[in-house]
Design a protein around this motif. Sequence first.
Motif, short mmCIF file in Angstrom:
data_model
loop_
_atom_site.label_atom_id
_atom_site.label_comp_id
_atom_site.label_asym_id
_atom_site.label_seq_id
_atom_site.Cartn_x
_atom_site.Cartn_y
_atom_site.Cartn_z
N SER A 46 0.81 -1.22 0.00
CA SER A 46 0.00 0.00 0.00
C SER A 46 0.85 1.27 0.00
O SER A 46 0.50 2.26 -0.64
CB SER A 46 -0.93 0.00 1.22
N ASN A 47 1.97 1.25 0.72
CA ASN A 47 2.81 2.45 0.82
C ASN A 47 3.44 2.86 -0.51
O ASN A 47 3.89 4.00 -0.65
CB ASN A 47 3.91 2.23 1.86
N TYR A 48 3.48 1.94 -1.45
CA TYR A 48 4.10 2.24 -2.74
C TYR A 48 3.09 2.82 -3.74
O TYR A 48 3.49 3.36 -4.77
CB TYR A 48 4.74 0.99 -3.34
N TYR A 49 1.80 2.70 -3.44
CA TYR A 49 0.78 3.22 -4.35
C TYR A 49 0.46 4.67 -3.99
O TYR A 49 0.05 4.96 -2.86
CB TYR A 49 -0.49 2.36 -4.30
N VAL A 50 0.64 5.56 -4.96
CA VAL A 50 0.41 6.99 -4.73
C VAL A 50 -1.09 7.25 -4.69
O VAL A 50 -1.85 6.80 -5.55
CB VAL A 50 1.06 7.83 -5.85
N LYS A 51 -1.54 7.98 -3.69
CA LYS A 51 -2.96 8.29 -3.53
C LYS A 51 -3.14 9.81 -3.52
O LYS A 51 -2.27 10.52 -2.99
CB LYS A 51 -3.50 7.66 -2.24
N PRO A 52 -4.19 10.34 -4.07
CA PRO A 52 -5.31 9.62 -4.71
C PRO A 52 -5.00 9.23 -6.15
O PRO A 52 -3.97 9.61 -6.70
CB PRO A 52 -6.43 10.67 -4.66
N ALA A 53 -5.93 8.48 -6.75
CA ALA A 53 -5.86 8.15 -8.17
C ALA A 53 -6.61 9.21 -8.97
O ALA A 53 -7.46 9.92 -8.43
CB ALA A 53 -6.48 6.77 -8.42
N ASN A 54 -6.30 9.32 -10.24
CA ASN A 54 -7.01 10.25 -11.12
C ASN A 54 -8.09 9.48 -11.89
O ASN A 54 -7.78 8.50 -12.56
CB ASN A 54 -6.03 10.90 -12.10
N VAL A 55 -9.34 9.90 -11.74
CA VAL A 55 -10.47 9.20 -12.37
C VAL A 55 -11.16 10.14 -13.35
O VAL A 55 -11.59 11.24 -12.96
CB VAL A 55 -11.47 8.69 -11.32
N VAL A 56 -11.28 9.71 -14.59
CA VAL A 56 -11.92 10.52 -15.64
C VAL A 56 -13.18 9.81 -16.11
O VAL A 56 -13.16 8.62 -16.44
CB VAL A 56 -10.96 10.72 -16.83
N ALA A 57 -14.32 10.53 -16.11
CA ALA A 57 -15.56 9.99 -16.65
C ALA A 57 -15.62 10.33 -18.13
O ALA A 57 -15.66 11.49 -18.51
CB ALA A 57 -16.76 10.59 -15.92
N ASN A 58 -15.59 9.31 -18.96
CA ASN A 58 -15.57 9.51 -20.40
C ASN A 58 -16.65 8.62 -21.03
O ASN A 58 -16.43 7.45 -21.27
CB ASN A 58 -14.19 9.18 -20.97
N GLY A 59 -17.83 9.20 -21.25
CA GLY A 59 -18.93 8.41 -21.80
C GLY A 59 -19.46 7.43 -20.77
O GLY A 59 -19.87 7.80 -19.67
#
Length: 257
Positions: A46-59
Amino acid sequence: MKRKISKLVLGLLFVIVSFAVGSKVTAESINYQALKYGTQQTSMASNYYVKPANVVANGDQYLVTMTIHTGTQLGEWPVTVLSINGQGPANVTKTKSASGYDYSYAFQTADLSQIISSSISINVPNVYTAKHDISFKFDTSNLPALNNAAASSSSANTISSAAASQSNVSASSQSSASQSSVSSESSQSSTSSSLASSSSKPKPVAKTTSNRVIRRQNAQIAALNRKNKQTQTAILTGGAVAIVILAVAAYFFIKRK
């Protein structure tokens, strides 16, 4: 008269730019948890995963971009994503900084309320080499909205595909059972060489199934990259139009003076 024209141009510019920006994709920073596969326990990774994630709504789909950051002491990009949500990672980029190495990638899904599973490979030379499964749970409280009509169509297609897949699996199982029965009866009256021949028959089926999975994953990645390219092209086009309109507005202002 010139003042009225300038106001008209500025108003038109505002409407076009607002439409160009608002009608495109909507992006949000969404927090998530990295869990041990199949559990609600926090993963050691978990410590290696950068938070937050970028979420794009596309259709009718979410495009989720995640980043793995590792320190320099672990070597160059020791973590590789093998699969995410049943598909290969898309838009993979690797960057180096003073603090370490960033591995960014994206995947596509129509439902972020479900647990997203991933398979990763870890390779720290002369220290640790292994493959691990990991799960992700996303915070859905601030998710951008999808196109509901398109999402419903996508869900229907997903259900149909799942039903077809189950039907194929069932048919394959029945066929395998029939072949096993025939082989069993035949083995009682044949030599040991015919037994070896019948036991090797299922292998081409497994190979064919594996090839189909690989082709399906490659098609998903290709479709995702095409969609991303179309979105980027639309954004660039909207930006070019806005620049042209700004230039026209500037011309009228200069001419008025």
